[in-house]
Design a protein around this motif. Structure first.
Motif, PDB file in Angstrom:
ATOM      1  N   PHE A 104      -2.524  54.522   9.731  1.00  0.00           N
ATOM      2  CA  PHE A 104      -1.249  54.436  10.213  1.00  0.00           C
ATOM      3  C   PHE A 104      -0.861  55.930  10.343  1.00  0.00           C
ATOM      4  CE2 PHE A 104       3.356  54.710   9.182  1.00  0.00           C
ATOM      5  CZ  PHE A 104       3.832  53.764  10.429  1.00  0.00           C
ATOM      6  N   SER A 105      -1.295  56.915   9.631  1.00  0.00           N
ATOM      7  CA  SER A 105      -0.901  58.133   9.542  1.00  0.00           C
ATOM      8  C   SER A 105      -1.343  58.869  11.114  1.00  0.00           C
ATOM      9  CB  SER A 105      -1.228  59.069   8.632  1.00  0.00           C
ATOM     10  OG  SER A 105      -2.860  59.211   8.592  1.00  0.00           O
ATOM     11  N   VAL A 106      -2.310  58.576  11.375  1.00  0.00           N
ATOM     12  CA  VAL A 106      -2.818  59.281  12.585  1.00  0.00           C
ATOM     13  C   VAL A 106      -2.502  58.506  13.866  1.00  0.00           C
ATOM     14  CG1 VAL A 106      -4.785  60.299  11.515  1.00  0.00           C
ATOM     15  CG2 VAL A 106      -5.282  58.122  12.790  1.00  0.00           C
ATOM     16  N   GLY A 107      -1.809  57.524  13.750  1.00  0.00           N
ATOM     17  CA  GLY A 107      -1.177  56.741  15.039  1.00  0.00           C
ATOM     18  C   GLY A 107      -2.591  56.082  15.966  1.00  0.00           C
ATOM     19  N   VAL A 108      -3.341  55.512  15.098  1.00  0.00           N
ATOM     20  CA  VAL A 108      -4.698  54.944  15.761  1.00  0.00           C
ATOM     21  C   VAL A 108      -4.372  53.671  16.404  1.00  0.00           C
ATOM     22  CG1 VAL A 108      -6.909  53.967  15.362  1.00  0.00           C
ATOM     23  CG2 VAL A 108      -6.344  56.245  14.170  1.00  0.00           C
ATOM     24  N   ALA A 109      -4.709  53.353  17.555  1.00  0.00           N
ATOM     25  CA  ALA A 109      -4.519  52.051  18.258  1.00  0.00           C
ATOM     26  C   ALA A 109      -5.139  50.931  17.383  1.00  0.00           C
ATOM     27  CB  ALA A 109      -4.822  52.205  19.781  1.00  0.00           C
ATOM     28  N   GLY A 110      -4.951  49.759  18.219  1.00  0.00           N
ATOM     29  CA  GLY A 110      -5.501  48.470  17.335  1.00  0.00           C
ATOM     30  C   GLY A 110      -6.813  48.399  17.111  1.00  0.00           C
ATOM     31  N   ALA A 111      -7.300  47.751  16.339  1.00  0.00           N
ATOM     32  CA  ALA A 111      -8.651  47.407  15.910  1.00  0.00           C
ATOM     33  C   ALA A 111      -9.576  47.362  17.100  1.00  0.00           C
ATOM     34  CB  ALA A 111      -8.778  46.176  14.892  1.00  0.00           C
ATOM     35  N   GLY A 112      -9.135  46.372  18.368  1.00  0.00           N
ATOM     36  CA  GLY A 112      -9.988  46.486  19.243  1.00  0.00           C
ATOM     37  C   GLY A 112     -10.123  47.307  20.557  1.00  0.00           C
ATOM     38  N   ASP A 113      -9.206  48.329  20.371  1.00  0.00           N
ATOM     39  CA  ASP A 113      -8.858  49.252  21.399  1.00  0.00           C
ATOM     40  C   ASP A 113      -9.854  50.571  21.346  1.00  0.00           C
ATOM     41  OD1 ASP A 113      -6.664  48.036  22.257  1.00  0.00           O
ATOM     42  OD2 ASP A 113      -5.417  48.953  20.809  1.00  0.00           O
ATOM     43  N   TRP A 114     -10.061  51.158  22.498  1.00  0.00           N
ATOM     44  CA  TRP A 114     -10.977  52.353  22.640  1.00  0.00           C
ATOM     45  C   TRP A 114      -9.870  53.328  23.369  1.00  0.00           C
ATOM     46  CZ3 TRP A 114     -15.884  52.420  21.113  1.00  0.00           C
ATOM     47  CH2 TRP A 114     -16.681  53.799  21.384  1.00  0.00           C
ATOM     48  N   PRO A 115      -9.114  53.951  22.569  1.00  0.00           N
ATOM     49  CA  PRO A 115      -7.948  54.935  23.115  1.00  0.00           C
ATOM     50  C   PRO A 115      -8.063  56.306  23.514  1.00  0.00           C
ATOM     51  CG  PRO A 115      -7.833  54.890  20.746  1.00  0.00           C
ATOM     52  CD  PRO A 115      -8.933  54.090  20.962  1.00  0.00           C
ATOM     53  N   GLN A 116      -9.314  56.878  23.457  1.00  0.00           N
ATOM     54  CA  GLN A 116      -9.552  58.108  23.752  1.00  0.00           C
ATOM     55  C   GLN A 116     -11.108  58.239  23.861  1.00  0.00           C
ATOM     56  OE1 GLN A 116      -8.769  60.689  20.380  1.00  0.00           O
ATOM     57  NE2 GLN A 116      -9.811  59.080  18.925  1.00  0.00           N
ATOM     58  N   PHE A 117     -11.490  59.543  24.267  1.00  0.00           N
ATOM     59  CA  PHE A 117     -12.840  59.988  24.311  1.00  0.00           C
ATOM     60  C   PHE A 117     -13.599  59.713  23.079  1.00  0.00           C
ATOM     61  CE2 PHE A 117     -16.012  63.592  23.571  1.00  0.00           C
ATOM     62  CZ  PHE A 117     -17.097  63.122  24.506  1.00  0.00           C
ATOM     63  N   ARG A 118     -14.705  58.872  23.120  1.00  0.00           N
ATOM     64  CA  ARG A 118     -15.531  58.235  22.113  1.00  0.00           C
ATOM     65  C   ARG A 118     -14.775  57.240  21.220  1.00  0.00           C
ATOM     66  NH1 ARG A 118     -18.112  61.238  18.701  1.00  0.00           N
ATOM     67  NH2 ARG A 118     -20.141  60.089  18.881  1.00  0.00           N
ATOM     68  N   GLY A 119     -13.832  56.703  21.634  1.00  0.00           N
ATOM     69  CA  GLY A 119     -13.021  55.625  20.965  1.00  0.00           C
ATOM     70  C   GLY A 119     -12.284  55.981  19.753  1.00  0.00           C
ATOM     71  N   PRO A 120     -12.231  54.978  18.615  1.00  0.00           N
ATOM     72  CA  PRO A 120     -11.411  55.055  17.497  1.00  0.00           C
ATOM     73  C   PRO A 120     -11.868  56.293  16.703  1.00  0.00           C
ATOM     74  CG  PRO A 120     -11.966  52.767  17.894  1.00  0.00           C
ATOM     75  CD  PRO A 120     -12.765  53.505  18.878  1.00  0.00           C
ATOM     76  N   ASN A 121     -11.094  57.041  16.422  1.00  0.00           N
ATOM     77  CA  ASN A 121     -11.297  58.311  15.584  1.00  0.00           C
ATOM     78  C   ASN A 121     -12.413  59.121  16.214  1.00  0.00           C
ATOM     79  OD1 ASN A 121      -9.257  57.548  13.586  1.00  0.00           O
ATOM     80  ND2 ASN A 121     -10.973  56.083  12.668  1.00  0.00           N
ATOM     81  N   ALA A 122     -12.554  59.086  17.654  1.00  0.00           N
ATOM     82  CA  ALA A 122     -13.454  59.744  18.431  1.00  0.00           C
ATOM     83  C   ALA A 122     -14.947  59.611  17.545  1.00  0.00           C
ATOM     84  CB  ALA A 122     -13.307  61.319  18.251  1.00  0.00           C
ATOM     85  N   SER A 123     -15.352  58.342  17.018  1.00  0.00           N
ATOM     86  CA  SER A 123     -16.517  58.160  16.214  1.00  0.00           C
ATOM     87  C   SER A 123     -17.514  57.654  17.351  1.00  0.00           C
ATOM     88  CB  SER A 123     -16.257  57.097  15.367  1.00  0.00           C
ATOM     89  OG  SER A 123     -15.729  55.816  15.626  1.00  0.00           O
ATOM     90  N   GLY A 124     -17.169  57.006  18.407  1.00  0.00           N
ATOM     91  CA  GLY A 124     -18.350  56.355  19.193  1.00  0.00           C
ATOM     92  C   GLY A 124     -18.626  54.819  18.881  1.00  0.00           C
ATOM     93  N   VAL A 125     -17.858  54.526  17.712  1.00  0.00           N
ATOM     94  CA  VAL A 125     -18.210  53.242  16.665  1.00  0.00           C
ATOM     95  C   VAL A 125     -17.034  52.125  17.204  1.00  0.00           C
ATOM     96  CG1 VAL A 125     -18.765  52.091  14.774  1.00  0.00           C
ATOM     97  CG2 VAL A 125     -19.533  54.634  15.205  1.00  0.00           C
ATOM     98  N   SER A 126     -17.425  51.151  17.247  1.00  0.00           N
ATOM     99  CA  SER A 126     -16.617  50.079  17.435  1.00  0.00           C
ATOM    100  C   SER A 126     -16.899  48.970  16.441  1.00  0.00           C
ATOM    101  CB  SER A 126     -16.504  49.306  18.792  1.00  0.00           C
ATOM    102  OG  SER A 126     -15.985  48.303  18.891  1.00  0.00           O
ATOM    103  N   ASP A 127     -15.814  47.943  15.963  1.00  0.00           N
ATOM    104  CA  ASP A 127     -16.251  46.916  15.105  1.00  0.00           C
ATOM    105  C   ASP A 127     -16.165  45.683  15.886  1.00  0.00           C
ATOM    106  OD1 ASP A 127     -13.399  46.566  15.818  1.00  0.00           O
ATOM    107  OD2 ASP A 127     -12.718  46.566  13.874  1.00  0.00           O
ATOM    108  N   GLU A 128     -16.189  45.642  17.176  1.00  0.00           N
ATOM    109  CA  GLU A 128     -16.386  44.558  18.044  1.00  0.00           C
ATOM    110  C   GLU A 128     -17.695  43.767  17.788  1.00  0.00           C
ATOM    111  OE1 GLU A 128     -14.497  43.182  20.620  1.00  0.00           O
ATOM    112  OE2 GLU A 128     -13.047  44.591  20.182  1.00  0.00           O
ATOM    113  N   LYS A 129     -17.667  42.315  18.000  1.00  0.00           N
ATOM    114  CA  LYS A 129     -18.820  41.524  17.872  1.00  0.00           C
ATOM    115  C   LYS A 129     -18.977  40.827  18.962  1.00  0.00           C
ATOM    116  CE  LYS A 129     -18.587  42.335  13.283  1.00  0.00           C
ATOM    117  NZ  LYS A 129     -19.894  43.297  12.733  1.00  0.00           N
ATOM    118  N   GLY A 130     -20.127  40.430  19.151  1.00  0.00           N
ATOM    119  CA  GLY A 130     -20.802  39.744  20.263  1.00  0.00           C
ATOM    120  C   GLY A 130     -20.943  40.405  21.635  1.00  0.00           C
TER     121      GLY A 130
END
Length: 403
Positions: free
Chosen positions: A12-38
């Motif tokens: 919440f503090s960093v304003g990260v988008a929803g769990a399924g989003d990819w909001p910037q270069f390298r995605g959530p927290n710029a980690s390159g990692v998604s919790d998507e399944k399938g």
């Protein structure tokens, strides 16, 4: 505070988008990692292609995804001075809106690049696009102009004859704009509502393509940004220097965080830093073998994955940097500009020839598939909505195994 509440508080503090989003270069927290399944494992030019759309110009930037909208940039024209921002329906590939701008800055660049080299970033309030011409623009999610700035007019001594590529980063109401050039160089926090500077600090005058990395420790948010000779962490709220470490940067790959630890690409090495006394960072381990080429390293499920210049993916323990395995993922003459990404227990590597090698994440090397899209890929793909959104230099593919 329990672990789940603590994680929520940080998000919440960093304003990260929803769990399924990819909001910037390298995605959530710029980690390159998604919790998507399938997520899909196999595809080709026609296999498992949910949709494909052509774009009006060349791009080496990454796509970003917010909800059911995909945002991409490109540049066109004889002088690459026509700049484009497009919003695409994530499910159908329908073009929702398309905006164009005339470049105001220098359009000189390397033949492999484009004026659409920095990746955009997005949140609920809008999409923010920095072009290699130093044109900076913000639209709301429906394509209405929020504000526009010509940084080349604001700071006429900006100079980069081979093209800029560092991407902006969002933090709460701040848009962090990196501008390392051979002339005027600076790092600025711009207000996302009006586009005005909140703070601006000078940087060394040198060409640099590194994107700053956001790191949140407790209530303090830092921007980790490499220079050619040292890496500096700045406090996001005011731009003041927090800490620094000496060492030459690779110039392109971006630092990655894992908890309080920082994986720092330096010239010829990958260095793992951890907090020491009085907030200073100390070296935990260093690995020459893990040194990345142009692609940023990846941390996934306690392992480090790094693609070297020879086209080999190397896996190691995050705890001590000990090598676990290596696998050659270059299947031809392709070079890796896109960074590896991970999700659903899989590692994806993409070379610029359009070949993706899919590997199972873990302690041993296991190739699951080799997929050839037969189109040039420079930008790092996005994982969202159970799909892979692949930005080729001339279009966007949505890859999905869902029927």
């Amino acid at each position: 505070m329990n672990a789940r509440l603590a994680l929520f508080a940080v998000m919440f503090s960093v304003g990260v988008a929803g769990a399924g989003d990819w909001p910037q270069f390298r995605g959530p927290n710029a980690s390159g990692v998604s919790d998507e399944k399938g997520l899909p494992t196999t595809w080709g030019p026609t296999e498992n292609v949910k949709w494909k759309i052509e774009t009006p110009g060349r791009s080496v930037a990454s796509p970003v995804v917010f909800g059911k909208k995909v945002f991409v940039t490109s540049s066109s024209g004889v002088r690459n001075d026509r700049l484009h921002v497009q919003c695409i329906d994530a499910d159908t590939g329908k073009l929702l809106w398309h905006r164009q701008l005339a470049a105001t800055g220098n359009t000189g660049h390397h033949p492999k690049s484009s004026m659409a080299a920095p990746s955009p970033c997005v949140n609920a309030e809008g999409v923010y696009c920095l072009f290699a011409t130093a044109d900076l623009v913000a639209y709301d999610l429906d394509g209405n102009l929020k504000w526009y700035r010509s940084l080349a007019e604001d700071y006429p001594n900006i100079a980069n004859q081979v093209g800029m590529a560092s991407s902006p980063v969002l933090y709460k109401d701040f848009l962090i704009v990196p501008m390392d050039t051979a002339g005027d160089s600076f790092l600025a926090a711009v207000d996302t509502t009006y586009g005005k500077n909140v703070w601006k600090i000078d940087r060394p005058k040198d060409i640099n393509w590194v994107t700053p990395t956001l790191r949140v420790v407790g209530k303090v948010a830092e921007l980790i940004f490499a220079t050619p000779k040292e890496t500096i962490a700045y406090t996001v709220t005011d731009g003041k220097k927090s800490w620094s470490v000496a060492g030459e940067s690779g110039g392109i790959p971006t630092a990655v965080t894992s908890g309080e630890k920082v994986l720092l690409p330096s010239r010829g090495n990958l260095v793992c830093l951890q907090p020491g006394e009085q907030g200073a960072m100390k070296e935990l381990w260093k690995s020459q073998k893990l040194s990345p080429g142009n692609a940023s390293p990846l941390v996934y499920d306690g392992k480090v994955y790094s693609v070297g210049r020879a086209g080999t993916l190397l896996a190691a323990n995050m705890s001590d940097g000990k090598e676990l395995w290596s696998e050659r993922v270059s299947k031809g003459k392709g070079t890796f500009w896109a960074s590896p990404i991970a999700g659903d227990g899989k590692i994806y590597t993409f070379d610029d020839a359009g070949i993706c090698t899919v590997l199972k994440a873990g302690d041993t090397a296991r190739v699951l598939a080799t997929n050839d899209l037969k189109e040039e890929i420079m930008g790092t793909p996005a994982l969202a909505n159970g799909c892979i959104y692949i930005r080729t230099v001339s279009g966007v593919y949505c890859i999905s195994e869902k029927k």
